[in-house]
Write a protein that holds these residues in place. Structure first.
Motif, PDB file in Angstrom:
ATOM      1  N   LYS A   6       4.596   1.154 -10.698  1.00 42.12           N
ATOM      2  CA  LYS A   6       3.165   1.060 -10.385  1.00 42.12           C
ATOM      3  C   LYS A   6       2.894   1.509  -8.955  1.00 42.12           C
ATOM      4  CE  LYS A   6       1.918  -2.747 -13.501  1.00 42.12           C
ATOM      5  NZ  LYS A   6       1.432  -4.163 -13.552  1.00 42.12           N
ATOM      6  N   MET A  10       0.454   4.583  -7.776  1.00 43.23           N
ATOM      7  CA  MET A  10      -0.694   4.314  -6.919  1.00 43.23           C
ATOM      8  C   MET A  10      -0.614   5.105  -5.608  1.00 43.23           C
ATOM      9  SD  MET A  10      -2.898   2.216  -8.300  1.00 43.23           S
ATOM     10  CE  MET A  10      -2.614   3.228  -9.770  1.00 43.23           C
ATOM     11  N   GLU A  32     -10.691   0.940  -1.205  1.00 44.29           N
ATOM     12  CA  GLU A  32     -10.109   0.889  -2.545  1.00 44.29           C
ATOM     13  C   GLU A  32      -8.600   0.634  -2.485  1.00 44.29           C
ATOM     14  OE1 GLU A  32      -9.610   3.665  -6.583  1.00 44.29           O
ATOM     15  OE2 GLU A  32     -10.711   4.425  -4.829  1.00 44.29           O
ATOM     16  N   ALA A  33      -7.926   1.325  -1.574  1.00 43.23           N
ATOM     17  CA  ALA A  33      -6.465   1.193  -1.480  1.00 43.23           C
ATOM     18  C   ALA A  33      -6.067  -0.209  -1.042  1.00 43.23           C
ATOM     19  CB  ALA A  33      -5.917   2.226  -0.517  1.00 43.23           C
ATOM     20  N   SER A  35      -7.630  -2.900  -1.493  1.00 43.00           N
ATOM     21  CA  SER A  35      -8.082  -3.913  -2.450  1.00 43.00           C
ATOM     22  C   SER A  35      -7.354  -3.807  -3.786  1.00 43.00           C
ATOM     23  CB  SER A  35      -9.592  -3.779  -2.705  1.00 43.00           C
ATOM     24  OG  SER A  35     -10.339  -3.907  -1.515  1.00 43.00           O
ATOM     25  N   ASN A  36      -6.627  -2.703  -4.004  1.00 44.87           N
ATOM     26  CA  ASN A  36      -5.980  -2.466  -5.288  1.00 44.87           C
ATOM     27  C   ASN A  36      -4.872  -3.490  -5.531  1.00 44.87           C
ATOM     28  OD1 ASN A  36      -3.930  -1.169  -7.195  1.00 44.87           O
ATOM     29  ND2 ASN A  36      -5.662   0.236  -7.337  1.00 44.87           N
ATOM     30  N   SER A  38      -2.302  -3.425  -7.348  1.00 45.91           N
ATOM     31  CA  SER A  38      -0.969  -2.883  -7.637  1.00 45.91           C
ATOM     32  C   SER A  38      -0.360  -2.141  -6.467  1.00 45.91           C
ATOM     33  CB  SER A  38      -1.041  -1.938  -8.854  1.00 45.91           C
ATOM     34  OG  SER A  38      -1.472  -2.620 -10.013  1.00 45.91           O
ATOM     35  N   LEU A  39      -1.068  -2.065  -5.330  1.00 43.01           N
ATOM     36  CA  LEU A  39      -0.573  -1.297  -4.193  1.00 43.01           C
ATOM     37  C   LEU A  39      -0.230  -2.220  -3.032  1.00 43.01           C
ATOM     38  CD1 LEU A  39      -0.075   1.566  -3.071  1.00 43.01           C
ATOM     39  CD2 LEU A  39      -2.393   1.507  -2.137  1.00 43.01           C
ATOM     40  N   ASP A  90     -11.147  -9.316  -2.098  1.00 43.73           N
ATOM     41  CA  ASP A  90      -9.931  -8.688  -2.631  1.00 43.73           C
ATOM     42  C   ASP A  90      -8.978  -8.273  -1.516  1.00 43.73           C
ATOM     43  OD1 ASP A  90     -10.707  -9.008  -5.243  1.00 43.73           O
ATOM     44  OD2 ASP A  90     -11.533  -6.988  -5.459  1.00 43.73           O
ATOM     45  N   LYS A  94      -5.202  -9.676  -0.863  1.00 44.96           N
ATOM     46  CA  LYS A  94      -4.083  -8.745  -0.685  1.00 44.96           C
ATOM     47  C   LYS A  94      -3.341  -9.035   0.613  1.00 44.96           C
ATOM     48  CE  LYS A  94      -2.939  -5.635  -2.641  1.00 44.96           C
ATOM     49  NZ  LYS A  94      -3.493  -4.283  -2.579  1.00 44.96           N
TER      50      LYS A  94
END
Length: 267
Positions: A6, A10, A32-33, A35-36, A38-39, A90, A94
């Motif tokens: 994953k 990503m 976005e990065a 908050s993702n 999976s990253l 988010d 993270k």
């Protein structure tokens, strides 16, 4: 799909996007990065030329935000909130997950008190829910919650991006490990050689013992063959003597049984 796969997907996705953007247009990508769900690695994005160019521009805070998520913790953010953009929920989640990974780098037993302090958690129930739902279920941490000892025993934790200067320390650690491994290998080889030598000595000793046993067996076998002959000869002589002695006794008894002759005076 495991966490490493994953991550790779990503990273590739965001690197391609960042390469096609310039200046403030990168802001949505950073949000976005970071908050993702999976990253958890950001060094590749930081290395994109268009992102590195944000240094000393009006959008430099975007670069600082990426650096925070690449190397920092929740405590680092609280200490620099004045010059960093406000994080959305988010992003906060993270960054707290990343904080647990940083703590797990140096200690595999994490006390609840330490975790609550670093994560701004007020009670054990909230902490355990966070560790289970946001760390273990997401696959970035595997471990055991010890309620009696009030700690998290870490069995596995995903790695974070290397901090500036950390690569040199890691290379030094790996060099020491390689030297130790080489010394251990030499020691093992010496022990194998010693074991082979002792094995050969043991085989020789065993062969000597077996040869000696065979010699003793042969000696005993010869004695067994000779002894019956000697015994038979001795028995024969014994019987001969017995019959001879018996005959003598009979003669003597017979002589005694005869009537004695009277002696007459000689006139």
């Amino acid at each position: 799909m495991d966490i490493e796969q994953k991550q790779a997907e990503m990273i590739d996705h965001f690197v391609k996007q960042a390469s096609s953007l310039k200046g403030s247009a990168i802001a949505p990508l950073v949000l976005e990065a970071t908050s993702n769900p999976s990253l958890f690695a950001f060094s590749e994005i930081l290395a994109v030329p268009s992102v590195a160019e944000l240094e000393r521009t009006e959008s430099a805070t975007l670069l600082d935000t990426l650096r925070l998520f690449a190397h920092g913790t929740w405590s680092d953010y609280k200490g620099n909130m004045a010059r960093l953009p406000q994080l959305v929920p988010d992003q906060i989640l993270k960054l707290k997950q990343l904080t647990v990974l940083t703590l797990a780098e140096s200690n595999k037993v994490l006390p609840y008190d330490k975790l609550m302090q670093e994560l701004d958690v007020t009670n054990v129930r909230e902490l355990e829910d966070f560790l289970i739902n946001e760390c273990m279920y997401s696959g970035i941490v595997r471990g055991k919650l010890d309620q009696l000892r009030r700690c998290l025993e870490v069995q596995f934790a995903a790695g974070r991006d290397l901090r500036p200067g950390q690569l040199g320390n890691m290379l030094h650690t790996l060099s020491d490990w390689l030297t130790t491994s080489d010394n251990l290998l030499v020691s093992i080889q010496e022990k194998i050689k010693w074991a082979d030598t002792m094995s050969e000595a043991d085989k020789k000793h065993r062969k000597d013992v077996e040869d000696r046993v065979e010699e003793v067996k042969k000696s005993l076998s010869l004695k067994v063959k000779v002894t019956p002959c000697k015994q038979a000869d001795a028995d024969f002589r014994g019987h001969e003597e017995m019959y001879s002695e018996t005959g003598g006794v009979m003669d003597y008894e017979e002589d005694r049984s005869r009537p004695k002759r009277r002696r007459h005076p000689i006139s």
